[in-house]
Design a protein around this motif. Structure first.
Motif, mmCIF file in Angstrom:
data_model
loop_
_atom_site.group_PDB
_atom_site.id
_atom_site.type_symbol
_atom_site.label_atom_id
_atom_site.label_comp_id
_atom_site.label_asym_id
_atom_site.label_seq_id
_atom_site.Cartn_x
_atom_site.Cartn_y
_atom_site.Cartn_z
ATOM 1 N N TYR A 40 0.836 -1.209 0.000
ATOM 2 C CA TYR A 40 0.000 0.000 0.000
ATOM 3 C C TYR A 40 0.868 1.254 0.000
ATOM 4 O O TYR A 40 0.580 2.229 -0.718
ATOM 5 N N ARG A 41 1.915 1.259 0.798
ATOM 6 C CA ARG A 41 2.805 2.425 0.841
ATOM 7 C C ARG A 41 3.446 2.657 -0.529
ATOM 8 O O ARG A 41 3.546 3.806 -0.989
ATOM 9 N N ALA A 42 3.893 1.574 -1.194
ATOM 10 C CA ALA A 42 4.499 1.717 -2.521
ATOM 11 C C ALA A 42 3.490 2.251 -3.530
ATOM 12 O O ALA A 42 3.817 3.113 -4.368
ATOM 13 N N ILE A 43 2.246 1.767 -3.455
ATOM 14 C CA ILE A 43 1.200 2.240 -4.373
ATOM 15 C C ILE A 43 0.920 3.720 -4.140
ATOM 16 O O ILE A 43 0.772 4.503 -5.092
ATOM 17 N N ASP A 44 0.855 4.122 -2.896
ATOM 18 C CA ASP A 44 0.579 5.523 -2.584
ATOM 19 C C ASP A 44 1.690 6.430 -3.115
ATOM 20 O O ASP A 44 1.415 7.495 -3.677
ATOM 21 N N ILE A 45 2.944 6.013 -2.951
ATOM 22 C CA ILE A 45 4.061 6.817 -3.459
ATOM 23 C C ILE A 45 4.024 6.884 -4.981
ATOM 24 O O ILE A 45 4.282 7.930 -5.588
ATOM 25 N N TYR A 46 3.679 5.755 -5.612
ATOM 26 C CA TYR A 46 3.620 5.740 -7.082
ATOM 27 C C TYR A 46 2.498 6.660 -7.583
ATOM 28 O O TYR A 46 2.675 7.393 -8.569
ATOM 29 N N LEU A 47 1.343 6.635 -6.923
ATOM 30 C CA LEU A 47 0.249 7.513 -7.328
ATOM 31 C C LEU A 47 0.627 8.981 -7.153
ATOM 32 O O LEU A 47 0.249 9.836 -7.960
ATOM 33 N N LYS A 48 1.355 9.286 -6.097
ATOM 34 C CA LYS A 48 1.772 10.670 -5.865
ATOM 35 C C LYS A 48 2.755 11.143 -6.918
ATOM 36 O O LYS A 48 2.710 12.304 -7.343
ATOM 37 N N ALA A 49 3.664 10.253 -7.367
ATOM 38 C CA ALA A 49 4.674 10.634 -8.366
ATOM 39 C C ALA A 49 4.135 10.577 -9.788
ATOM 40 O O ALA A 49 4.775 11.101 -10.703
ATOM 41 N N HIS A 50 2.964 9.951 -9.999
ATOM 42 C CA HIS A 50 2.377 9.819 -11.340
ATOM 43 C C HIS A 50 0.931 10.314 -11.307
ATOM 44 O O HIS A 50 -0.019 9.520 -11.437
ATOM 45 N N PRO A 51 0.722 11.606 -11.123
ATOM 46 C CA PRO A 51 -0.658 12.115 -11.006
ATOM 47 C C PRO A 51 -1.450 12.050 -12.303
ATOM 48 O O PRO A 51 -2.663 12.265 -12.287
ATOM 49 N N TRP A 52 -0.811 11.754 -13.414
ATOM 50 C CA TRP A 52 -1.498 11.737 -14.701
ATOM 51 C C TRP A 52 -2.172 10.390 -15.008
ATOM 52 O O TRP A 52 -2.750 10.220 -16.083
ATOM 53 N N LEU A 53 -2.106 9.460 -14.109
ATOM 54 C CA LEU A 53 -2.735 8.166 -14.352
ATOM 55 C C LEU A 53 -4.247 8.324 -14.477
ATOM 56 O O LEU A 53 -4.875 9.107 -13.752
ATOM 57 N N THR A 54 -4.848 7.566 -15.372
ATOM 58 C CA THR A 54 -6.303 7.594 -15.534
ATOM 59 C C THR A 54 -6.977 6.830 -14.405
ATOM 60 O O THR A 54 -6.323 6.107 -13.636
ATOM 61 N N ASP A 55 -8.310 6.998 -14.311
ATOM 62 C CA ASP A 55 -9.052 6.307 -13.256
ATOM 63 C C ASP A 55 -8.949 4.793 -13.400
ATOM 64 O O ASP A 55 -8.818 4.072 -12.399
ATOM 65 N N SER A 56 -8.987 4.320 -14.628
ATOM 66 C CA SER A 56 -8.893 2.865 -14.828
ATOM 67 C C SER A 56 -7.511 2.350 -14.427
ATOM 68 O O SER A 56 -7.389 1.250 -13.863
ATOM 69 N N GLU A 57 -6.459 3.119 -14.703
ATOM 70 C CA GLU A 57 -5.120 2.710 -14.301
ATOM 71 C C GLU A 57 -4.968 2.718 -12.783
ATOM 72 O O GLU A 57 -4.309 1.844 -12.203
ATOM 73 N N ARG A 58 -5.595 3.712 -12.128
ATOM 74 C CA ARG A 58 -5.558 3.726 -10.670
ATOM 75 C C ARG A 58 -6.279 2.519 -10.088
ATOM 76 O O ARG A 58 -5.818 1.906 -9.121
ATOM 77 N N GLU A 59 -7.421 2.193 -10.672
ATOM 78 C CA GLU A 59 -8.156 1.015 -10.221
ATOM 79 C C GLU A 59 -7.317 -0.247 -10.413
ATOM 80 O O GLU A 59 -7.239 -1.108 -9.529
ATOM 81 N N GLN A 60 -6.695 -0.336 -11.561
ATOM 82 C CA GLN A 60 -5.869 -1.499 -11.856
ATOM 83 C C GLN A 60 -4.684 -1.596 -10.898
ATOM 84 O O GLN A 60 -4.321 -2.689 -10.442
ATOM 85 N N LEU A 61 -4.083 -0.486 -10.565
ATOM 86 C CA LEU A 61 -2.944 -0.475 -9.652
ATOM 87 C C LEU A 61 -3.363 -0.896 -8.241
ATOM 88 O O LEU A 61 -2.650 -1.662 -7.579
#
Length: 623
Positions: free
Chosen positions: A434-455
């Motif tokens: 979860y911590r790794a996912i949160d850091i990745y989402l913070k560093a990649h704010p351009w991800l789409t909603d479907s990519e966030r769901e997939q991650l």
């Protein structure tokens, strides 16, 4: 260092420019030329000791009546060694030592100085002395080093193989049974360590010697000699751990990039030196014992990093990656953070290398645990056993993903491939991923909603700790569906805890009723230390904790309502979800000893599917 003195006459040779002149009072009648150096000597002393010189001088004398000149450009050891041979022929004092005996032995063989040309000739003298130095470890090491100067002749005379056999025998022997000098460092002992008896100085009792006493001396050898020595030692039955220790010492000594605090980089290494270092590294890797875990994992990772800097062959790197994968659970995070050194550097760290190492680890674990896979999974789900290699590596990779996640060039499929390589049972808790996912989402704010769901499908919301669940419920970077899942499972966990506390409270109340405990009183004797007042105090504590849990549950519901109100598009979904929860979670009456849950609630949609109460069926069964 051992030595033998030959001859008895005083020094009779003097150097004049590039010429050595023998001042015996007689004019010179033969000149021996060795390279750029000439020796003005006399025929008789040479003819009486050397078969080769006898034939060469005889041919020269028949061809000319002038002073005879003979060239010996191919004599082993060159002019320096021939000077010692000439002194022997004249009976001048000289010393045979471990550093010159090999070249003199080869020169004597070349000049055919055997017993046919005088008793106690040079071949016999050097052979006797070599047999003596083979009894000493330090002298054998020095003799083997000098073999490189006359390698061809030393190989033909089996001097190299005899030195290696002597060294291998001593390295494998029990030193407590012998009195061999094992290192040149021991020769500088302090006089205070000697024992004196009756005016005679004797060596004091030797200190205990560790098993790695020979590592340092062996590491000074050139690689061809060291390779042969290590193979001979291994063939004599030395343990792989001791062989591995010697190889580690040799690698650190001869590969500057292996030193942890070395500032050397590829830009500071010349092209010729880089080629030599690359060849040396590849041969050292071939020497590594095949047994698992005989080398520390951090040493293998440093070898791998060095191989990347030196652009070693693919077979060398694959060998190291496979070895690292077999014992990856011993690695530390700082060891696997390998910088990307490829031609097309996309990411800061070499993700592909770690992925290959992980694949080797998974294959190794699958082969080792395949017969008992179900048993292993059941034990891991229990959570009461020590960490297994799979769990240790999963935690390591979660920490690695947290370190590499800020890299904006790290693609989502690569992140997913590393995180999804482990089975679900490998992670008792999903806080790390979860911590790794949160850091990745913070560093990649351009991800789409479907990519966030997939991650976010990489983590299991049911396996988050209380701290992680609290953070996730307030994390605006997560999709709303994931937040709802976190809150739902946290509420479910809270309801289960409340039911458990009620069960304990009712048992305490029943214990105060004598009629309810009549059977128990007959079955076992009462505890004189337990009083009714103590039971009442325990029941009050339980009721207070239950009240606190109810307050926390109410607060979580209010937070959820506020969160959903801020996202207007989800209001209808929340109302439907709340209606479903109210209809499937009716208000529970006060539970008694035989109170039962009559209705099984249904969880909301998880990952696009409806959860038909699997979790709810498991939780009440633990009460």
């Amino acid at each position: 260092m051992a030595c033998v003195k030959l001859g008895s006459k005083p020094e009779a040779f003097r150097l004049d420019g590039n010429s050595w002149i023998c001042s015996t009072g007689l004019p010179s009648d033969v000149v021996i030329e060795v390279g750029d150096t000439s020796f003005h000597l006399h025929k008789f002393p040479l003819l009486s000791r050397s078969g080769l010189l006898e034939s060469l001088i005889g041919e020269c004398s028949r061809d000319t009546e002038q002073k005879c000149t003979v060239r010996l450009d191919e004599i082993p050891g060159g002019a320096k060694t021939f000077l010692l041979v000439a002194k022997f022929c004249y009976g001048v004092k000289l010393e045979l030592t471990a550093t010159n005996v090999v070249s003199i032995r080869c020169a004597a063989e070349y000049l055919r100085m055997n017993e046919d040309y005088g008793d106690a000739n040079l071949i016999a003298q050097t052979e006797n002395f070599m047999n003596e130095i083979f009894g000493s470890w330090s002298d054998s090491i020095k003799a083997l080093e000098t073999c490189e100067e006359v390698l061809t002749q030393a190989e033909e005379l089996h001097v190299v193989s005899r030195c290696i056999t002597s060294l291998a025998m001593k390295a494998c022997a029990d030193l407590s049974m012998f009195n061999w000098p094992i290192s040149s460092h021991s020769e500088s002992e302090s006089p205070a360590r000697a024992a004196v008896w009756n005016g005679i100085c004797a060596a004091g009792k030797a200190d205990a010697v560790s098993e790695d006493w020979w590592y340092e001396d062996a590491s000074i050898l050139k690689l061809p000699f060291y390779r042969r020595l290590i193979l001979a030692i291994a063939n004599r039955g030395m343990t792989p751990e001791r062989v591995a220790g010697s190889v580690m010492r040799y690698a650190v000594r001869h590969l500057p990039l292996m030193r942890r605090h070395s500032s050397a980089t590829r830009s500071t290494i010349s092209s010729s030196s880089e080629a030599d270092q690359k060849n040396l590294l590849e041969q050292i890797v071939e020497l590594l014992p095949y047994q698992k875990a005989v080398f520390p994992t951090n040493f293998l990772l440093r070898l791998l990093r060095t191989s990347m800097i030196l652009h070693a062959g693919s077979l060398c790197r694959e060998n190291l990656e496979r070895r690292i994968g077999a014992q990856l659970e011993q690695a530390l995070l700082e060891d696997i953070l390998i910088p990307n050194m490829g031609c097309s550097v996309e990411t800061l760290y070499d993700i592909d290398c770690i992925e290959r190492i992980l694949n080797h680890f998974i294959e190794e674990e699958r082969d080792a645990n395949d017969p008992n896979a179900n048993c292993v999974e059941g034990q891991l789900m229990g959570g009461s056993h020590a960490l297994t290699p799979m769990t240790m590596v999963a935690n390591l990779v979660d920490s690695y993903l947290s370190e590499v996640a800020p890299d904006v060039n790290l693609k989502l499929p690569k992140f997913q491939s590393l995180a999804a390589v482990f089975p679900d049972y490998a992670r008792p808790l999903d806080d790390g991923i979860y911590r790794a996912i949160d850091i990745y989402l913070k560093a990649h704010p351009w991800l789409t909603d479907s990519e966030r769901e997939q991650l976010c499908r990489l983590m299991n919301c049911q396996k988050l700790s209380l701290e992680a669940s609290t953070h996730a419920a307030q994390n605006e970077r997560l999709p709303l569906r994931v937040i709802v899942q976190v809150l739902f499972f946290e509420q479910l966990r809270l309801r289960t805890s409340i039911a458990g506390w009620f069960f304990v409270s009712d048992n305490l109340d029943a214990s105060q009723n004598p009629s309810c405990n009549l059977v128990l009183a007959r079955a076992e004797a009462p505890n004189p230390g337990t009083t009714t007042q103590q039971f009442a105090m325990a029941a009050d504590d339980v009721r207070e904790k239950v009240c606190e849990l109810e307050k926390e549950c109410l607060s979580m519901k209010q937070d959820l309502e506020k969160l959903v109100k801020t996202r207007g598009s989800w209001n209808i979904l929340f109302r439907r979800l709340a209606f479903r929860l109210k209809s499937r979670f009716p208000k529970l009456p006060k539970l008694s000893n035989d109170a039962k849950v009559s209705e099984t609630p249904t969880a909301p949609l998880i990952d696009g599917k409806e959860n038909h109460g699997d979790t709810e069926k498991e939780e009440p069964s633990k009460i």
